[in-house]
Enzyme design. Sequence first.
Site, PDB file in Angstrom:
ATOM      1  N   ASP A 277       1.129  11.815 -10.350  1.00 43.40           N
ATOM      2  CA  ASP A 277      -0.255  11.447 -10.044  1.00 43.40           C
ATOM      3  C   ASP A 277      -0.249  10.092  -9.331  1.00 43.40           C
ATOM      4  O   ASP A 277       0.458   9.165  -9.730  1.00 43.40           O
ATOM      5  CB  ASP A 277      -1.084  11.377 -11.330  1.00 43.40           C
ATOM      6  CG  ASP A 277      -2.564  11.375 -11.053  1.00 43.40           C
ATOM      7  OD1 ASP A 277      -3.242  12.354 -11.429  1.00 43.40           O
ATOM      8  OD2 ASP A 277      -3.064  10.391 -10.454  1.00 43.40           O
TER       9      ASP A 277
ATOM     10  N   ASN B  42      -8.859  19.492 -16.693  1.00 43.76           N
ATOM     11  CA  ASN B  42     -10.280  19.209 -16.547  1.00 43.76           C
ATOM     12  C   ASN B  42     -10.909  20.365 -15.787  1.00 43.76           C
ATOM     13  O   ASN B  42     -10.446  20.717 -14.696  1.00 43.76           O
ATOM     14  CB  ASN B  42     -10.488  17.899 -15.778  1.00 43.76           C
ATOM     15  CG  ASN B  42      -9.957  16.697 -16.544  1.00 43.76           C
ATOM     16  OD1 ASN B  42     -10.082  16.628 -17.759  1.00 43.76           O
ATOM     17  ND2 ASN B  42      -9.357  15.753 -15.846  1.00 43.76           N
TER      18      ASN B  42
ATOM     19  N   GLN C  17     -13.203  16.912 -13.526  1.00 44.57           N
ATOM     20  CA  GLN C  17     -12.416  17.488 -12.428  1.00 44.57           C
ATOM     21  C   GLN C  17     -12.906  16.924 -11.102  1.00 44.57           C
ATOM     22  O   GLN C  17     -14.100  16.952 -10.799  1.00 44.57           O
ATOM     23  CB  GLN C  17     -12.529  19.022 -12.426  1.00 44.57           C
ATOM     24  CG  GLN C  17     -11.621  19.669 -11.381  1.00 44.57           C
ATOM     25  CD  GLN C  17     -11.597  21.199 -11.453  1.00 44.57           C
ATOM     26  OE1 GLN C  17     -12.372  21.806 -12.195  1.00 44.57           O
ATOM     27  NE2 GLN C  17     -10.727  21.796 -10.670  1.00 44.57           N
TER      28      GLN C  17
ATOM     29  N   VAL D  23     -10.548  17.254  -8.164  1.00 44.72           N
ATOM     30  CA  VAL D  23      -9.878  18.062  -7.137  1.00 44.72           C
ATOM     31  C   VAL D  23     -10.002  19.520  -7.562  1.00 44.72           C
ATOM     32  O   VAL D  23      -9.510  19.902  -8.636  1.00 44.72           O
ATOM     33  CB  VAL D  23      -8.389  17.670  -6.983  1.00 44.72           C
ATOM     34  CG1 VAL D  23      -7.711  18.554  -5.932  1.00 44.72           C
ATOM     35  CG2 VAL D  23      -8.250  16.184  -6.601  1.00 44.72           C
TER      36      VAL D  23
ATOM     37  N   HIS E 106      -5.061  22.304 -11.737  1.00 49.30           N
ATOM     38  CA  HIS E 106      -3.873  21.478 -12.005  1.00 49.30           C
ATOM     39  C   HIS E 106      -3.826  21.121 -13.477  1.00 49.30           C
ATOM     40  O   HIS E 106      -4.856  20.925 -14.124  1.00 49.30           O
ATOM     41  CB  HIS E 106      -3.845  20.223 -11.146  1.00 49.30           C
ATOM     42  CG  HIS E 106      -5.118  19.436 -11.160  1.00 49.30           C
ATOM     43  ND1 HIS E 106      -6.237  19.826 -10.454  1.00 49.30           N
ATOM     44  CD2 HIS E 106      -5.458  18.303 -11.805  1.00 49.30           C
ATOM     45  CE1 HIS E 106      -7.211  18.957 -10.656  1.00 49.30           C
ATOM     46  NE2 HIS E 106      -6.772  18.024 -11.490  1.00 49.30           N
TER      47      HIS E 106
ATOM     48  N   HIS F  28      -2.528  18.304 -15.997  1.00 45.75           N
ATOM     49  CA  HIS F  28      -2.019  16.937 -16.143  1.00 45.75           C
ATOM     50  C   HIS F  28      -0.975  16.927 -17.267  1.00 45.75           C
ATOM     51  O   HIS F  28      -1.204  17.508 -18.339  1.00 45.75           O
ATOM     52  CB  HIS F  28      -3.132  15.979 -16.571  1.00 45.75           C
ATOM     53  CG  HIS F  28      -4.229  15.769 -15.572  1.00 45.75           C
ATOM     54  ND1 HIS F  28      -4.303  14.655 -14.765  1.00 45.75           N
ATOM     55  CD2 HIS F  28      -5.308  16.525 -15.254  1.00 45.75           C
ATOM     56  CE1 HIS F  28      -5.388  14.728 -14.002  1.00 45.75           C
ATOM     57  NE2 HIS F  28      -6.023  15.853 -14.287  1.00 45.75           N
TER      58      HIS F  28
HETATM   59  P1  AMP Z   1      -8.847  15.741 -11.911  1.00 45.23           P
HETATM   60  O1  AMP Z   1      -9.755  14.530 -11.991  1.00 45.23           O
HETATM   61  O2  AMP Z   1      -8.550  16.390 -13.216  1.00 45.23           O
HETATM   62  O3  AMP Z   1      -9.347  16.713 -10.858  1.00 45.23           O
HETATM   63  O4  AMP Z   1      -7.445  15.186 -11.408  1.00 45.23           O
HETATM   64  C1  AMP Z   1      -7.175  14.888 -10.081  1.00 45.23           C
HETATM   65  C2  AMP Z   1      -6.026  13.943 -10.094  1.00 45.23           C
HETATM   66  O5  AMP Z   1      -5.446  13.924  -8.808  1.00 45.23           O
HETATM   67  C3  AMP Z   1      -6.385  12.486 -10.421  1.00 45.23           C
HETATM   68  O6  AMP Z   1      -5.695  12.081 -11.605  1.00 45.23           O
HETATM   69  C4  AMP Z   1      -5.945  11.719  -9.189  1.00 45.23           C
HETATM   70  O7  AMP Z   1      -5.403  10.463  -9.493  1.00 45.23           O
HETATM   71  C5  AMP Z   1      -4.916  12.652  -8.599  1.00 45.23           C
HETATM   72  N1  AMP Z   1      -4.700  12.519  -7.158  1.00 45.23           N
HETATM   73  C6  AMP Z   1      -5.626  12.407  -6.193  1.00 45.23           C
HETATM   74  N2  AMP Z   1      -5.049  12.348  -4.987  1.00 45.23           N
HETATM   75  C7  AMP Z   1      -3.703  12.439  -5.200  1.00 45.23           C
HETATM   76  C8  AMP Z   1      -2.560  12.437  -4.336  1.00 45.23           C
HETATM   77  N3  AMP Z   1      -2.665  12.330  -3.000  1.00 45.23           N
HETATM   78  N4  AMP Z   1      -1.331  12.523  -4.909  1.00 45.23           N
HETATM   79  C9  AMP Z   1      -1.202  12.623  -6.250  1.00 45.23           C
HETATM   80  N5  AMP Z   1      -2.246  12.647  -7.111  1.00 45.23           N
HETATM   81  C10 AMP Z   1      -3.490  12.551  -6.587  1.00 45.23           C
END
Ligand code: AMP
Length: 111
Positions: A30, A84, A91, A93, A97, A99
């Site tokens: 992350d 999430n 969430q 993204v 995924h 974590h």
């Molecule tokens: P969520 O909030 O559960 O959707 O998690 C998305 C995660 O993606 C967050 O913990 C961000 O820090 C992580 N994230 C966003 N952009 C990137 C990236 N380019 N490379 C790695 N992790 C990322």
Amino acid sequence: MTDTLFSRIIAGELPADIVHRDERCIAFRDVNPQAPLHVLVVPITPVASLADAEDCELLGHLLRVASRVAADAGYADSFRVVINNGAAAGQTVFHLHVHVLAGRPLSWPPG
Ligand code: AMP
């Protein structure tokens, strides 16, 4: 499902610190780690969220890889996995995924 940040990482169009890759998923660190180990396990097949995921075999595989990633980093006995689902649950993204967090005390309940 439209292209996401994670599908661009999978395609090699964006850089990532990849710790695992196989035919069904990719795992990378992350960019904003919340623990000494913070890895995201992401299916290659684009699925927006857990609520949209119907492939039980794929879901099982993601969890097996999450466990292996923790073990490979030396945290076989103590790690947390989080998914999430939906904006209100954190969430950001919309490409499923998992974590994987480890390396510090993790309190409960989560925020
Ligand atoms: P969520 O909030 O559960 O959707 O998690 C998305 C995660 O993606 C967050 O913990 C961000 O820090 C992580 N994230 C966003 N952009 C990137 C990236 N380019 N490379 C790695 N992790 C990322």
